[in-house]
Write a protein that holds these residues in place. Sequence first.
Motif, PDB file in Angstrom:
ATOM      1  N   THR A 394      59.417  -8.217  13.633  1.00  0.00           N
ATOM      2  CA  THR A 394      58.707  -7.560  12.544  1.00  0.00           C
ATOM      3  C   THR A 394      59.704  -6.704  11.769  1.00  0.00           C
ATOM      4  O   THR A 394      60.446  -5.927  12.374  1.00  0.00           O
ATOM      5  CB  THR A 394      57.574  -6.666  13.097  1.00  0.00           C
ATOM      6  OG1 THR A 394      56.566  -7.495  13.644  1.00  0.00           O
ATOM      7  CG2 THR A 394      56.967  -5.815  11.993  1.00  0.00           C
ATOM      8  N   GLU A 395      59.713  -6.848  10.455  1.00  0.00           N
ATOM      9  CA  GLU A 395      60.623  -6.065   9.619  1.00  0.00           C
ATOM     10  C   GLU A 395      59.848  -4.936   8.957  1.00  0.00           C
ATOM     11  O   GLU A 395      58.832  -5.163   8.301  1.00  0.00           O
ATOM     12  CB  GLU A 395      61.275  -6.951   8.561  1.00  0.00           C
ATOM     13  CG  GLU A 395      62.343  -6.214   7.746  1.00  0.00           C
ATOM     14  CD  GLU A 395      63.089  -7.150   6.795  1.00  0.00           C
ATOM     15  OE1 GLU A 395      64.111  -7.707   7.217  1.00  0.00           O
ATOM     16  OE2 GLU A 395      62.620  -7.309   5.655  1.00  0.00           O
ATOM     17  N   VAL A 396      60.326  -3.719   9.152  1.00  0.00           N
ATOM     18  CA  VAL A 396      59.697  -2.557   8.526  1.00  0.00           C
ATOM     19  C   VAL A 396      60.792  -1.702   7.892  1.00  0.00           C
ATOM     20  O   VAL A 396      61.987  -1.868   8.168  1.00  0.00           O
ATOM     21  CB  VAL A 396      58.891  -1.712   9.543  1.00  0.00           C
ATOM     22  CG1 VAL A 396      57.748  -2.511  10.119  1.00  0.00           C
ATOM     23  CG2 VAL A 396      59.791  -1.177  10.643  1.00  0.00           C
ATOM     24  N   ASN A 397      60.351  -0.794   7.029  1.00  0.00           N
ATOM     25  CA  ASN A 397      61.274   0.106   6.338  1.00  0.00           C
ATOM     26  C   ASN A 397      61.019   1.526   6.840  1.00  0.00           C
ATOM     27  O   ASN A 397      59.893   2.004   6.820  1.00  0.00           O
ATOM     28  CB  ASN A 397      61.034   0.013   4.823  1.00  0.00           C
ATOM     29  CG  ASN A 397      62.058   0.794   4.035  1.00  0.00           C
ATOM     30  OD1 ASN A 397      62.142   2.008   4.154  1.00  0.00           O
ATOM     31  ND2 ASN A 397      62.823   0.100   3.220  1.00  0.00           N
ATOM     32  N   GLY A 400      63.740   4.282   3.980  1.00  0.00           N
ATOM     33  CA  GLY A 400      64.672   3.515   3.167  1.00  0.00           C
ATOM     34  C   GLY A 400      65.571   2.575   3.940  1.00  0.00           C
ATOM     35  O   GLY A 400      66.313   1.784   3.347  1.00  0.00           O
ATOM     36  N   GLN A 401      65.512   2.621   5.273  1.00  0.00           N
ATOM     37  CA  GLN A 401      66.351   1.759   6.117  1.00  0.00           C
ATOM     38  C   GLN A 401      65.521   0.593   6.646  1.00  0.00           C
ATOM     39  O   GLN A 401      64.491   0.785   7.285  1.00  0.00           O
ATOM     40  CB  GLN A 401      66.912   2.573   7.288  1.00  0.00           C
ATOM     41  CG  GLN A 401      67.704   1.737   8.293  1.00  0.00           C
ATOM     42  CD  GLN A 401      68.063   2.516   9.546  1.00  0.00           C
ATOM     43  OE1 GLN A 401      67.776   3.696   9.660  1.00  0.00           O
ATOM     44  NE2 GLN A 401      68.687   1.858  10.494  1.00  0.00           N
ATOM     45  N   LYS A 402      65.976  -0.638   6.382  1.00  0.00           N
ATOM     46  CA  LYS A 402      65.272  -1.816   6.888  1.00  0.00           C
ATOM     47  C   LYS A 402      65.690  -2.076   8.330  1.00  0.00           C
ATOM     48  O   LYS A 402      66.873  -2.117   8.646  1.00  0.00           O
ATOM     49  CB  LYS A 402      65.575  -3.044   6.024  1.00  0.00           C
ATOM     50  CG  LYS A 402      64.871  -3.042   4.679  1.00  0.00           C
ATOM     51  CD  LYS A 402      65.081  -4.353   3.944  1.00  0.00           C
ATOM     52  CE  LYS A 402      64.307  -4.373   2.626  1.00  0.00           C
ATOM     53  NZ  LYS A 402      64.484  -5.660   1.904  1.00  0.00           N
ATOM     54  N   ILE A 403      64.688  -2.262   9.196  1.00  0.00           N
ATOM     55  CA  ILE A 403      64.986  -2.557  10.599  1.00  0.00           C
ATOM     56  C   ILE A 403      64.101  -3.695  11.066  1.00  0.00           C
ATOM     57  O   ILE A 403      63.036  -3.951  10.508  1.00  0.00           O
ATOM     58  CB  ILE A 403      64.772  -1.322  11.502  1.00  0.00           C
ATOM     59  CG1 ILE A 403      63.302  -0.892  11.477  1.00  0.00           C
ATOM     60  CG2 ILE A 403      65.672  -0.183  11.102  1.00  0.00           C
ATOM     61  CD1 ILE A 403      62.974   0.168  12.500  1.00  0.00           C
ATOM     62  N   LYS A 404      64.563  -4.399  12.110  1.00  0.00           N
ATOM     63  CA  LYS A 404      63.790  -5.467  12.733  1.00  0.00           C
ATOM     64  C   LYS A 404      63.441  -5.053  14.155  1.00  0.00           C
ATOM     65  O   LYS A 404      64.289  -4.622  14.915  1.00  0.00           O
ATOM     66  CB  LYS A 404      64.588  -6.780  12.749  1.00  0.00           C
ATOM     67  CG  LYS A 404      64.682  -7.440  11.381  1.00  0.00           C
ATOM     68  CD  LYS A 404      65.346  -8.805  11.489  1.00  0.00           C
ATOM     69  CE  LYS A 404      65.358  -9.525  10.153  1.00  0.00           C
ATOM     70  NZ  LYS A 404      65.962 -10.862  10.253  1.00  0.00           N
ATOM     71  N   LEU A 405      62.156  -5.210  14.488  1.00  0.00           N
ATOM     72  CA  LEU A 405      61.662  -4.846  15.804  1.00  0.00           C
ATOM     73  C   LEU A 405      61.196  -6.089  16.543  1.00  0.00           C
ATOM     74  O   LEU A 405      60.513  -6.936  15.969  1.00  0.00           O
ATOM     75  CB  LEU A 405      60.495  -3.861  15.686  1.00  0.00           C
ATOM     76  CG  LEU A 405      60.802  -2.541  14.989  1.00  0.00           C
ATOM     77  CD1 LEU A 405      59.514  -1.795  14.687  1.00  0.00           C
ATOM     78  CD2 LEU A 405      61.695  -1.689  15.854  1.00  0.00           C
ATOM     79  N   PHE A 406      61.563  -6.176  17.806  1.00  0.00           N
ATOM     80  CA  PHE A 406      61.169  -7.326  18.625  1.00  0.00           C
ATOM     81  C   PHE A 406      59.713  -7.182  19.048  1.00  0.00           C
ATOM     82  O   PHE A 406      59.290  -6.141  19.537  1.00  0.00           O
ATOM     83  CB  PHE A 406      62.063  -7.401  19.865  1.00  0.00           C
ATOM     84  CG  PHE A 406      61.832  -8.625  20.701  1.00  0.00           C
ATOM     85  CD1 PHE A 406      62.127  -9.875  20.199  1.00  0.00           C
ATOM     86  CD2 PHE A 406      61.330  -8.520  21.981  1.00  0.00           C
ATOM     87  CE1 PHE A 406      61.925 -11.012  20.974  1.00  0.00           C
ATOM     88  CE2 PHE A 406      61.129  -9.642  22.762  1.00  0.00           C
ATOM     89  CZ  PHE A 406      61.421 -10.889  22.253  1.00  0.00           C
TER      90      PHE A 406
END
Length: 660
Positions: A394-397, A400-406
């Motif tokens: 899942t990609e969330v912001n 302002g920083q984009k991160i991917k969570l498993f």
Amino acid sequence: MDIMSKNGKIFSLDIGTRTIIGVVGELQDNSFKILASEKIEHEKRNMYDGQIHDIDSVVKIVTKTKELLEQKLNTKLDKVAIAAAGRALKTHRSSLEREIDFSIEIDERLVESLEMEAIQIAQSSLDKSTLKEEQKYYCVGYTVINYYLDGNFMEKLEGHKGNRIGVDVLATFLPYTVVDSLYTVMNRVGLEVVNLTLEPIAAMNIAVKKSLRLLNIALVDIGAGTSDIAISKDGTIVAYAMASVAGDEITEEIARTYLLDFDAAEKLKIGLNSKDVHKFIDIVGVEHQIKTETILDAINPSIKTIAREIGNKILEFNEKAPSAVFLVGGGSQIPRLNEYIGEVLGLQKERVVVRDASIIENVLDIPEELHGPDAITPIGIGYFAINNMYKDFTEVNVNGQKIKLFNTKNLKVSDALAFAGFNPRKLIPKRGEGIIYYLNGEQKKVFGEVGEPAKIYVNEKLANLETGLKNGDSVRVIEASKGREAQINVLDCINMSKRVIVNNKYIKLVLEVRINKELISDNILINNGDIIETKEIRHLSQLLSYMDINKDEHIVYKDGKIINNDYALKEDDILVVKASRNGETKEEESHQKSIRLTINGEETEILHDRTSFIFVDIFDYIEINLTKPQGELILNVNGIKAEFTQELKDGDKIEVYWKK
């Protein structure tokens, strides 16, 4: 993202150390219906301990599996659900202790920020220990082992107060690069990965139904290379682990004991739970005919070693024996293994059971070749995918920083903040600096104000750490603030208006104030460490002396009763003093003076018997509450800021009021 192929079918793959199993199914009446399956063994050892080593060879077998399924179904498969092996997991335990404001009650926000910080400590520790690996790890789950309050064990922190809180957490991490090899194979085969889970999660979801997860159950997926462990409690999966022993250890022991190559030894191992007698020829041409029990006795130490490793790993992560242990995977069929695991855990052998497809619910048309315990995981991958229709990452912001969570659980704001490295201490408001001062030798402390707590917004709507997240969400955090530092002045510390009434006259009791030995005459601010000393009238004898009344020639009454000279005066005491002559008493005469003042615009005449009338004396004649500040206290004489000891004259204009 739709997890299904264009034809509405879901294709799941279990890429194991010894075999690859493909399952195609579809959703039918809230059940997973299996349409076709394929099981193909590796021609050589392309994988070790669940990790792909020869990508090209694995690509060939996956391609073959896919093509055979497409032929059976006369359809094109373009999307796939897969699982990462438990061998990729790393687990770190971390402890954290934090000082807190003892005057503030511990709430859920404070506890969650403590847990977040402990996870980040585990993440940092893992990053340092794996520095040479140069790969990023994701926290896929954690469990709280213990809470502490002021060094003592606590089951729950919320609602308590104290000076220090602490936590022990067990955090589990998955390296992103391990997943890359799976993605590489899928890309080369022309399959789009639409769901990724962990093998122990896939197995748990199908072998242990949700109603049973309220119990403390350990599920062990024993494959060829590793034994993956998932532990449930209170309705959820609380821990993952991996024992680096599995079926290949038995195969290798058989090969050494009976001089067989690996494939022949594997075939002999598989037959141990279905045949009583085994015929085979070793590598030097000697023919053998041996009973199963004889072979098991010969390899018994290896079986016990595997049982001991698995049992100890369960105890390490569960901290006690679970209520039951479910065994799945091809390696679970090794005779005696369940009994020995029970011995290690101190469980009856009936509580360590092998699970096969017969216990699966909501899955239809399971083919005969998928009825064994080795089919639990591949069926589970498809079942998990069709019941969890979201992407593997899942990609969330976050600010302002984009991160991917498993995706291994229902993602919350706290998960995103922990992964983004947000300092959880910035969620908790801090109290402003306090002031310690000393009043007549007694230490006093004034606390600063508590700051504003952090504000969390998800898609610009007010949220909290427990708010769930979905793909594309935007999280914004306004950090908690620090409160204003304490600020007090003389009148906050001392009741300058404290007085008594003697023969209908007001007498103030506080005569003099010194700060750090300096006589003060203004309502100045108090600084940290200031020493305040007052000259006060505290007892009746002091009052009579101040009023120049001979205590031996006078009698003092309060509420109609005579009081002694050591009587401790109280604010607003009303006293009557009478002189005593020849056994008779008469009221003390007073020689009063008057002064005319304009106070806050109103002309007033004040009668007094003082030698001089100073500014602070007016507090005996006006009503103003100095104990509860209501803004800035204005003290002026004829438009100029007044001093407490300033002498007043007839006609002076006085201003005394709170300015808001």
